[in-house]
Design a protein around this motif. Structure first.
Motif, PDB file in Angstrom:
ATOM      1  N   GLY A 133      43.186  43.595  43.685  1.00 60.29           N
ATOM      2  CA  GLY A 133      43.981  44.551  44.469  1.00 60.29           C
ATOM      3  C   GLY A 133      44.887  45.417  43.628  1.00 60.29           C
ATOM      4  O   GLY A 133      45.879  45.943  44.147  1.00 60.29           O
ATOM      5  N   ASP A 134      44.566  45.627  42.325  1.00 59.29           N
ATOM      6  CA  ASP A 134      45.388  46.555  41.542  1.00 59.29           C
ATOM      7  C   ASP A 134      44.987  47.989  41.910  1.00 59.29           C
ATOM      8  O   ASP A 134      44.096  48.208  42.740  1.00 59.29           O
ATOM      9  N   MET A 191      52.044  46.913  48.430  1.00 58.64           N
ATOM     10  CA  MET A 191      51.691  45.837  49.368  1.00 58.64           C
ATOM     11  C   MET A 191      52.939  45.085  49.818  1.00 58.64           C
ATOM     12  O   MET A 191      53.052  44.665  50.972  1.00 58.64           O
ATOM     13  N   THR A 192      53.901  44.940  48.903  1.00 56.51           N
ATOM     14  CA  THR A 192      55.146  44.251  49.237  1.00 56.51           C
ATOM     15  C   THR A 192      55.881  45.006  50.341  1.00 56.51           C
ATOM     16  O   THR A 192      56.369  44.408  51.311  1.00 56.51           O
ATOM     17  N   THR A 206      52.208  47.043  42.691  1.00 56.77           N
ATOM     18  CA  THR A 206      52.403  45.861  43.546  1.00 56.77           C
ATOM     19  C   THR A 206      53.530  46.070  44.562  1.00 56.77           C
ATOM     20  O   THR A 206      53.604  45.352  45.556  1.00 56.77           O
ATOM     21  N   ASN A 232      41.107  38.067  48.778  1.00 56.90           N
ATOM     22  CA  ASN A 232      41.204  39.497  49.073  1.00 56.90           C
ATOM     23  C   ASN A 232      39.872  40.221  48.911  1.00 56.90           C
ATOM     24  O   ASN A 232      39.805  41.437  49.092  1.00 56.90           O
ATOM     25  N   THR A 244      50.121  39.628  46.687  1.00 62.37           N
ATOM     26  CA  THR A 244      49.147  40.488  46.006  1.00 62.37           C
ATOM     27  C   THR A 244      48.233  39.690  45.082  1.00 62.37           C
ATOM     28  O   THR A 244      47.206  40.201  44.660  1.00 62.37           O
TER      29      THR A 244
END
Ligand SMILES: Cc1cc2nc3c(=O)[nH]c(=O)nc-3n(C[C@H](O)[C@H](O)[C@H](O)COP(=O)(O)OP(=O)(O)OC[C@H]3O[C@@H](n4cnc5c(N)ncnc54)[C@H](O)[C@@H]3O)c2cc1C
Length: 476
Positions: free
Chosen positions: A417-418, A196-197, A193, A413, A184
């Motif tokens: 990406g938060d 995405m994980t 987060t 990215n 991320t």
């Protein structure tokens, strides 16, 4: 004959947009700065003769799962996926942890955390196609599978660190999880987060983490060949700097940064939209290293050679510490994302020799040199690595930005990406591809679903253009 659509940029999203429009029968032209197509999906000779390196993306779980790419006959245009034995290896001081393609095989390697790994991933893996359809599109939209997305949201909204603390206790499971979470590029304590994980983990189990035979370029070339087959054209070596560089067309789709979009809109952009795009936020950058090696990486634990992707950074607390500061300074013990393609595709290097692809997170735009820290981490888990290096090319954040404006400050990215970065990409809207100027759309990874090779930003932007301007639906 007048064009229906012009697309600025032949990255994966530009090509995907062009294909979607061409499949609907439109006359499409793509304009690309570089001499070859692909953008961040590109292979190049970066070190010595005979070594094929991926300039940007190396490993493609999102591409193989992409609802757009999956419906197109890319195999007929030369694409062949290479699946390594295991999606990911994670070297640790006492031996590696392995993320296996099979959920239960992974669990078997995680001791007492095996059942927790299965509980977390099994429901997602089971319904991954429906889930990905909802995740790989703008978040503010009404989901197609609301209950499924709600269940995913409950697990994905917390931070990756919280999920780790509440679900796992072994160093192996925590390290595997942290290695995925660090993709991320955000501190692992950042809310959201975990989402995405989870996606990266479920992809490993559901579709694998493959790469195209011959290099990432093979996917870009397959997209290009399919586009030409549909009647679309790509003009390379053309940089679009303003509206004057565009041929007449009913719609323009921009596979570039919000800044380039603003230059194209000029004073047609209302002040509020201009301010939103000027304030578009980026995440940390990366610094990348491409190696030509005389032999395979001498991993201390030979099982690491079963995976093409290797997360180097040691135990979870070390990765968390590195990612907590990477936006401010180069960590002393960085997290290094690496790929060793030639173990599974020897066509990419001279006989017996190997390529090695690696990058680490650094502050956005940083000119600092991370090579010493990166190579110390590699030596730690692969003693003698340095003796196998025939050549190394370092790519800085500034070079990445010069390569494509999408990667501003080295942010691969294409934007932070938060949660807010995902909801307002680049502005909060159910159709954020639309701009206030009729007929002009943004279609790069600065729009949902963000970074990665999946083509879904281009696909959704093209659907919006088809509906708005041509009263058409996409061809199934
Ligand atoms: C080092 C690195 C490693 C990565 N690793 C992975 C990975 O392993 N897996 C993964 O899924 N993703 C990875 N990514 C992310 C992925 O590459 C990007 O998310 C993706 O390429 C974004 O696609 P895009 O089409 O939005 O933009 P880009 O790929 O940047 O394409 C934009 C294209 O438009 C062209 N262009 C822009 N402006 C203009 C203009 N004004 N005129 C003409 N042409 C223009 C550019 O030259 C470029 O070719 C990586 C990226 C990098 C840089």
């Amino acid at each position: 004959m007048t064009l229906d659509a012009v697309i600025v940029g032949a990255g994966p999203n530009g090509l995907s947009a062009a294909i979607t429009l061409a499949r609907a029968g439109l006359r499409v032209q793509v304009l690309e700065t570089h001499g070859q197509v692909g953008g961040g999906l590109q292979s190049r000779a970066l070190t010595l003769p005979g070594f094929v390196h991926d300039y940007g993306s190396a490993i493609h779980p999102l591409a193989v799962a992409s609802p757009a790419f999956r419906q197109w006959p890319l195999h007929a245009f030369g694409l062949r996926w290479v699946h390594p034995d295991a999606p990911v290896a994670h070297p640790l001081p006492g031996g590696a942890a392995l993320l296996e393609r099979d959920l239960h095989a992974t669990a078997a390697g995680l001791g007492p955390d095996g059942p927790a790994w299965v509980r977390l991933f099994a429901p997602l893996v089971r319904e991954h196609e429906a889930l990905l359809e909802d995740i790989l599109r703008p978040l503010p939209r009404v989901p197609r599978h609301p209950l499924l997305l709600a269940r995913f949201g409950l697990r994905g909204l917390p931070s990756a660190a919280w999920i780790s603390q509440t679900h796992f206790r072994t160093p192996q499971a925590r390290a595997l999880w942290a290695g995925l979470a660090a993709h991320t590029t955000l501190p692992l304590t950042t809310p959201g987060t975990a989402a995405m994980t989870l996606v990266l983990g479920l992809l490993a189990h559901a579709v694998g983490w493959p790469f195209p035979a011959g290099g990432a370029q093979a996917l870009a070339d397959a997209l290009h060949a399919y586009l030409r087959h549909l009647g679309g054209e790509v003009h390379t070596g053309v940089t679009v700097r303003g509206p004057g560089n565009l041929p007449p067309a009913r719609v323009t789709l921009v596979d570039s940064s919000p800044r380039v979009l603003l230059a194209l809109l000029g004073d047609r952009a209302p002040a509020r939209y201009r301010a939103a795009l000027e304030g578009f936020r980026y995440g940390p950058g990366i610094q990348k290293f491409d190696y030509a090696l005389s032999g395979p990486v001498p991993w201390q634990d030979p099982r690491v050679a079963r995976a093409a992707t290797v997360h180097v950074g040691g135990p979870a607390p070390e990765i968390a510490a590195a990612e907590a500061v990477a936006a401010q300074r180069i960590p002393a013990r960085p997290y290094v994302l690496t790929a060793q393609h030639t173990l599974f595709d020897p066509s990419r290097a001279p006989a017996g020799q190997h390529t090695f692809w690696a990058y680490t997170h650094i502050p956005n735009g940083s000119a600092g040199d991370a090579q010493g820290a990166v190579e110390a981490q590699l030596e730690r888990f692969a003693p003698g690595f340095g003796e196998r290096v025939l050549a190394c090319t370092r790519t800085t954040a500034a070079q990445l930005q010069g390569f494509s404006p999408v990667f501003q400050g080295g942010d691969v990215n294409g934007g932070r990406g938060d949660l807010w970065g995902l909801l307002a990409r680049p502005v909060p809207s159910a159709t954020p591809y639309r701009t206030p100027v009729k007929g002009v759309y943004l279609c790069s990874s600065a729009t949902p679903p963000g970074g990665g090779i999946h083509g879904m930003a281009g696909y959704h932007a093209a659907l919006a253009a088809l509906k708005d301007e041509f009263r058409l639906q996409a061809t199934p």
